[in-house]
Design a protein around this motif. Sequence first.
Motif, mmCIF file in Angstrom:
data_model
loop_
_atom_site.group_PDB
_atom_site.id
_atom_site.type_symbol
_atom_site.label_atom_id
_atom_site.label_comp_id
_atom_site.label_asym_id
_atom_site.label_seq_id
_atom_site.Cartn_x
_atom_site.Cartn_y
_atom_site.Cartn_z
ATOM 1 N N LEU A 27 -53.230 22.561 46.231
ATOM 2 C CA LEU A 27 -52.403 23.464 45.443
ATOM 3 C C LEU A 27 -50.937 23.048 45.463
ATOM 4 O O LEU A 27 -50.224 23.195 44.462
ATOM 5 N N LYS A 28 -50.475 22.507 46.579
ATOM 6 C CA LYS A 28 -49.055 22.152 46.699
ATOM 7 C C LYS A 28 -48.644 21.035 45.745
ATOM 8 O O LYS A 28 -47.451 20.840 45.493
ATOM 9 N N TYR A 29 -49.617 20.294 45.197
ATOM 10 C CA TYR A 29 -49.298 19.210 44.267
ATOM 11 C C TYR A 29 -49.291 19.677 42.806
ATOM 12 O O TYR A 29 -48.889 18.910 41.920
ATOM 13 N N ILE A 30 -49.717 20.906 42.568
ATOM 14 C CA ILE A 30 -49.742 21.404 41.191
ATOM 15 C C ILE A 30 -48.939 22.701 41.028
ATOM 16 O O ILE A 30 -48.836 23.230 39.923
ATOM 17 N N ALA A 31 -48.378 23.211 42.135
ATOM 18 C CA ALA A 31 -47.627 24.469 42.064
ATOM 19 C C ALA A 31 -46.647 24.567 43.220
ATOM 20 O O ALA A 31 -46.832 23.948 44.273
ATOM 21 N N LYS A 32 -45.596 25.366 43.027
ATOM 22 C CA LYS A 32 -44.680 25.719 44.116
ATOM 23 C C LYS A 32 -45.255 26.916 44.859
ATOM 24 O O LYS A 32 -45.715 27.878 44.242
ATOM 25 N N ILE A 33 -45.178 26.882 46.178
ATOM 26 C CA ILE A 33 -45.654 27.988 47.002
ATOM 27 C C ILE A 33 -44.439 28.654 47.626
ATOM 28 O O ILE A 33 -43.702 28.031 48.397
ATOM 29 N N LEU A 34 -44.209 29.942 47.297
ATOM 30 C CA LEU A 34 -42.977 30.622 47.684
ATOM 31 C C LEU A 34 -43.282 31.954 48.377
ATOM 32 O O LEU A 34 -43.383 32.998 47.729
ATOM 33 N N PRO A 35 -43.440 31.954 49.710
ATOM 34 C CA PRO A 35 -43.627 33.225 50.438
ATOM 35 C C PRO A 35 -42.349 34.060 50.353
ATOM 36 O O PRO A 35 -41.255 33.567 50.623
ATOM 37 N N SER A 36 -42.487 35.328 49.973
ATOM 38 C CA SER A 36 -41.307 36.168 49.760
ATOM 39 C C SER A 36 -40.841 36.844 51.039
ATOM 40 O O SER A 36 -41.640 37.194 51.912
ATOM 41 N N ASN A 37 -39.524 37.043 51.138
ATOM 42 C CA ASN A 37 -38.938 37.797 52.244
ATOM 43 C C ASN A 37 -38.076 38.950 51.727
ATOM 44 O O ASN A 37 -37.208 39.461 52.423
ATOM 45 N N VAL A 38 -38.299 39.384 50.482
ATOM 46 C CA VAL A 38 -37.516 40.464 49.883
ATOM 47 C C VAL A 38 -38.104 41.808 50.294
ATOM 48 O O VAL A 38 -39.232 42.136 49.932
ATOM 49 N N ASP A 39 -37.341 42.585 51.072
ATOM 50 C CA ASP A 39 -37.863 43.857 51.573
ATOM 51 C C ASP A 39 -37.597 44.997 50.585
ATOM 52 O O ASP A 39 -37.032 44.801 49.520
ATOM 53 N N LYS A 40 -38.020 46.212 50.980
ATOM 54 C CA LYS A 40 -37.952 47.369 50.080
ATOM 55 C C LYS A 40 -36.610 48.092 50.104
ATOM 56 O O LYS A 40 -36.397 49.018 49.321
ATOM 57 N N HIS A 41 -35.702 47.705 50.984
ATOM 58 C CA HIS A 41 -34.409 48.374 51.071
ATOM 59 C C HIS A 41 -33.575 48.107 49.824
ATOM 60 O O HIS A 41 -33.602 47.011 49.268
ATOM 61 N N ILE A 42 -32.852 49.122 49.396
ATOM 62 C CA ILE A 42 -31.984 48.989 48.222
ATOM 63 C C ILE A 42 -30.526 49.017 48.674
ATOM 64 O O ILE A 42 -30.071 49.990 49.284
ATOM 65 N N TYR A 43 -29.804 47.939 48.391
ATOM 66 C CA TYR A 43 -28.396 47.829 48.757
ATOM 67 C C TYR A 43 -27.559 47.794 47.479
ATOM 68 O O TYR A 43 -27.838 46.992 46.569
ATOM 69 N N PRO A 44 -26.521 48.632 47.393
ATOM 70 C CA PRO A 44 -25.728 48.735 46.154
ATOM 71 C C PRO A 44 -24.972 47.464 45.794
ATOM 72 O O PRO A 44 -24.643 47.249 44.629
ATOM 73 N N ASP A 45 -24.688 46.614 46.799
ATOM 74 C CA ASP A 45 -23.928 45.405 46.514
ATOM 75 C C ASP A 45 -24.819 44.219 46.116
ATOM 76 O O ASP A 45 -24.329 43.118 45.887
ATOM 77 N N GLU A 46 -26.148 44.453 46.025
ATOM 78 C CA GLU A 46 -27.075 43.403 45.628
ATOM 79 C C GLU A 46 -27.492 43.580 44.172
ATOM 80 O O GLU A 46 -27.174 44.580 43.523
ATOM 81 N N ILE A 47 -28.229 42.600 43.636
ATOM 82 C CA ILE A 47 -28.764 42.693 42.282
ATOM 83 C C ILE A 47 -29.836 43.773 42.246
ATOM 84 O O ILE A 47 -30.754 43.775 43.070
ATOM 85 N N GLN A 48 -29.727 44.705 41.309
ATOM 86 C CA GLN A 48 -30.695 45.791 41.183
ATOM 87 C C GLN A 48 -31.892 45.305 40.340
ATOM 88 O O GLN A 48 -31.722 44.820 39.225
ATOM 89 N N VAL A 49 -33.085 45.430 40.912
ATOM 90 C CA VAL A 49 -34.281 44.865 40.285
ATOM 91 C C VAL A 49 -35.433 45.864 40.354
ATOM 92 O O VAL A 49 -35.304 46.959 40.917
ATOM 93 N N ARG A 50 -36.547 45.496 39.774
ATOM 94 C CA ARG A 50 -37.826 46.164 40.032
ATOM 95 C C ARG A 50 -38.615 45.268 40.967
ATOM 96 O O ARG A 50 -38.657 44.050 40.789
#
Length: 215
Positions: A27-50
């Motif tokens: 799989l690593k030769y046909i795709a990027k593998i990106l484990p996420s570390n984005v938690d559920k906390h909402i900080y006003p100084d960060e980008i607001q997303v869904r």
Amino acid sequence: MRHYPKYKDSGVEWIGKIPRHWEIKKLKYIAKILPSNVDKHIYPDEIQVRLCNYTDVYYNDYITVDTALKKGSCKESEFEKFAFRKGDVIITKDSETPDDIGVPTFVKDDLDTVVCGYHLTMIRPLACRGDFIFRFIQSDRTRRYFEVNSNGITRYGLGKASIENLLLPIPPESEQCQIANFLNQKTQQIDNLITIENQKSISSKNTDNPSSPKQ
């Protein structure tokens, strides 16, 4: 499904024989593998997303513009890395039981402000169709591979290397499209039959247990 005139041994016991003109690739030769570390906390100084969270992946085959997602926030570097693109595949990488590891969903639409959340890994196709990767990961044999390669005692996790080293049979792109479309069609037919049966069951219960007439 299509039958091929010549097959060969894939060299991978759990995959078995494949059409002669297909390849086996990690799989690593046909795709990027990106484990996420984005938690559920909402900080006003960060980008607001869904934020796409574990349950959003676990209970949905597809993430679309209509998928209800909770609000979140992330750093600019996280947004650049984990913002969804059409064709991405997202899988669960942590769970309380190993059989819930590696459950996939497919990003079906372009989504400008959706980010991959914690306990998930993003698979970004580079040299293969995302919908083909998605359907292959859904297979029982792939799920078994992830289950065997997960680590833990009270909580299980799937390391990046185990995901990267997943072996896939890769047909030409035109055949990837045909296979994915065939499986999409069959899955939709099954979903439609389940819906019809559920409606029949509800209708039968209502007939057997009519409401008491008003006095």
